[in-house]
Design an enzyme around this catalytic site. Structure first.
Site, mmCIF file in Angstrom:
data_model
loop_
_atom_site.group_PDB
_atom_site.id
_atom_site.type_symbol
_atom_site.label_atom_id
_atom_site.label_comp_id
_atom_site.label_asym_id
_atom_site.label_seq_id
_atom_site.Cartn_x
_atom_site.Cartn_y
_atom_site.Cartn_z
ATOM 1 N N ARG A 54 0.907 -1.345 -0.172
ATOM 2 C CA ARG A 54 -0.055 0.085 -0.071
ATOM 3 C C ARG A 54 0.937 1.324 -0.105
ATOM 4 O O ARG A 54 1.403 1.558 0.988
ATOM 5 C CB ARG A 54 -0.875 -0.050 1.204
ATOM 6 C CG ARG A 54 -1.671 1.370 1.740
ATOM 7 C CD ARG A 54 -2.666 1.305 2.376
ATOM 8 N NE ARG A 54 -2.139 0.769 3.993
ATOM 9 C CZ ARG A 54 -1.789 1.531 4.770
ATOM 10 N NH1 ARG A 54 -1.586 2.880 4.452
ATOM 11 N NH2 ARG A 54 -1.478 0.840 6.067
ATOM 12 N N TYR A 59 4.265 5.431 11.185
ATOM 13 C CA TYR A 59 4.355 4.314 11.523
ATOM 14 C C TYR A 59 5.667 3.669 10.205
ATOM 15 O O TYR A 59 5.956 2.255 10.533
ATOM 16 C CB TYR A 59 3.380 3.257 11.533
ATOM 17 C CG TYR A 59 2.269 3.527 10.549
ATOM 18 C CD1 TYR A 59 2.577 2.711 9.451
ATOM 19 C CD2 TYR A 59 1.173 4.176 10.605
ATOM 20 C CE1 TYR A 59 1.556 2.771 8.560
ATOM 21 C CE2 TYR A 59 0.220 4.460 9.659
ATOM 22 C CZ TYR A 59 0.230 3.501 8.422
ATOM 23 O OH TYR A 59 -0.544 3.515 7.694
ATOM 24 N N HIS A 91 -3.824 4.152 4.800
ATOM 25 C CA HIS A 91 -4.784 3.403 4.758
ATOM 26 C C HIS A 91 -6.152 3.878 4.481
ATOM 27 O O HIS A 91 -6.712 2.964 3.498
ATOM 28 C CB HIS A 91 -4.882 2.778 6.312
ATOM 29 C CG HIS A 91 -5.999 1.900 6.690
ATOM 30 N ND1 HIS A 91 -6.269 0.689 6.217
ATOM 31 C CD2 HIS A 91 -7.328 2.194 7.295
ATOM 32 C CE1 HIS A 91 -7.204 0.077 6.457
ATOM 33 N NE2 HIS A 91 -7.951 0.734 7.024
#
Length: 396
Positions: A289, A302, A293
């Site tokens: 990805r 992160y 998200h």
């Protein structure tokens, strides 16, 4: 030579796995997530656009024509353009939320184009490329994210179920539907999409159990983009996701999810197994990805730029373009025409979203029960009185 290309050329079988290789042993505490860290996958097209032969899967793409290859490229380009426009619309306040598929185009287009018209698809909420392959108008996908409808399309018109927000529950729906297909004696198949995060849900494990016991004609297609929001895959599973199929008694295979040819071949194989009565298969499309998200997420909190840059070098669209150019299957005229078509799609999507009418305030009460319900009637009346109070205030 990439690690992936080595894996594609020297496959080794393991119990319960259709294909794959055993990679260097890594502990969970020292495992490092990067573009070359997972060697166990099928690959037909390398990041450099070179074609590798594969004795098991080549036959599933042996007859593909240059026109069809250009079609796959067009699908990915237009899907990415639509996705980019939707992200921009959300940032400008036109959509409430958006879940981008950036980086996962090959996994979705390859698997979507492997389905037949009579197959049935159960998506999550990110399968915009699969929806494109099933003939769902892109603007219909945006109605739900704008809050003007609950889906925008008839699932039975395209054999493409509505988007599922509850994580993993659609795998149960797909399994039940597939069991019904088998009882009806049909030769169609069912495919259920979910992510690496959903693979940790109990619903998915239950689906595996029932599909195996009843030999249901279903393909479980996991897009492992390596991040369940901010949770990396190695904190969810001690083994690669495709190996979980072993414990349920059906095959699992990992494919390079950025290789549209590999995904097309593996998914065709899995769907043919289902249609011929051989039962379920777990396909893990190992991809990445590239974006957030959803548009409410900040991935920079992160994961680092180095990881993303490593995967950008394996971009699925650039990979196929290199192959098309090297094989003389597409010229600059094709790419220029596609660029114009892409911009026209973006414009159409933007205009369609802004022209969407407000929803009927009472539509939420429709179809709650097949034969109506006294409580719903009471709630509708209360809501009507509430809406009328605004008109009364305006008159005063």
């Amino acid at each position: 030579m990439t690690v992936e290309s080595t894996a594609a050329r020297t496959p080794r079988r393991s119990a319960g796995s259709k294909a794959g290789t055993t990679g260097t042993k890594r502990t969970r505490t020292t495992a490092k997530k990067d573009a070359g860290a997972e060697p166990q996958l099928v690959q037909l097209l390398t990041p450099e656009g070179k074609r590798f032969k594969n004795a098991e899967y080549d036959k599933y793409v042996a007859g593909i024509t240059p026109e069809e290859l250009r079609g796959l490229y067009r699908d990915m380009v237009l899907t990415r353009r639509f996705d980019a426009e939707a992200t921009s619309l959300q940032r400008q306040g036109e959509l409430g939320l958006w879940a981008s598929l950036l980086g996962q185009e090959a996994a979705q287009i390859g698997s979507g184009r492997a389905t037949r018209e009579d197959d049935y698809v159960f998506p999550t909420y990110r399968e915009h490329g699969v929806a494109w392959c099933r003939g769902v108008d892109p603007t219909n996908l945006l109605g739900m994210f704008r809050g003007v409808n609950n889906g925008g399309w008839d699932p039975n018109s395209n054999n493409f179920q509505l988007y599922t927000i509850v994580i993993g529950s659609q795998t149960l729906h797909a399994t039940g539907y597939a069991m019904g297909v088998a009882k009806d004696g049909a030769d169609s198949a069912v495919i259920a999409y979910f992510g690496d995060g959903a693979s940790s849900q109990g619903d998915v494990a239950e689906s595996f159990t029932f599909s195996a016991v009843y030999n249901a004609p279903v393909v479980f297609f996991c897009q492992n983009n390596q991040w369940a929001i901010s949770e990396p895959t190695e904190k969810q599973s001690r083994v690669p996701i495709y190996q979980r199929a072993q414990g349920f008694g059906f095959p699992g295979v990992r494919v390079d999810g950025n290789d549209v040819l590999g995904v097309l071949a593996v998914t065709r194989w899995a769907l043919e197994r289902a249609r011929s009565g051989e039962g379920p298969t777990l396909v893990e499309a190992f991809t990445y990805r590239m974006g957030a998200h959803t548009t409410s997420d900040d991935p920079t909190r992160y994961r680092g730029d180095e990881e993303r840059q490593a995967w950008e070098a394996k971009d699925p669209i650039l990979r196929l373009r290199r192959y098309l150019e090297a094989s003389n299957h597409a010229d600059e005229g094709f790419f220029a025409e596609l660029e114009a078509e892409s911009e026209a799609l973006g414009k159409r999507v933007r205009e369609a979203v802004r022209a969407m009418p407000d929803p009927d305030h009472f539509a939420i009460f429709e179809n709650a029960y097949a034969d109506g319900h006294a409580l719903v009637d009471e709630e509708r009346a209360q809501f009507a009185a509430y809406q009328a109070s605004f008109a009364d205030e305006g008159g005063n």
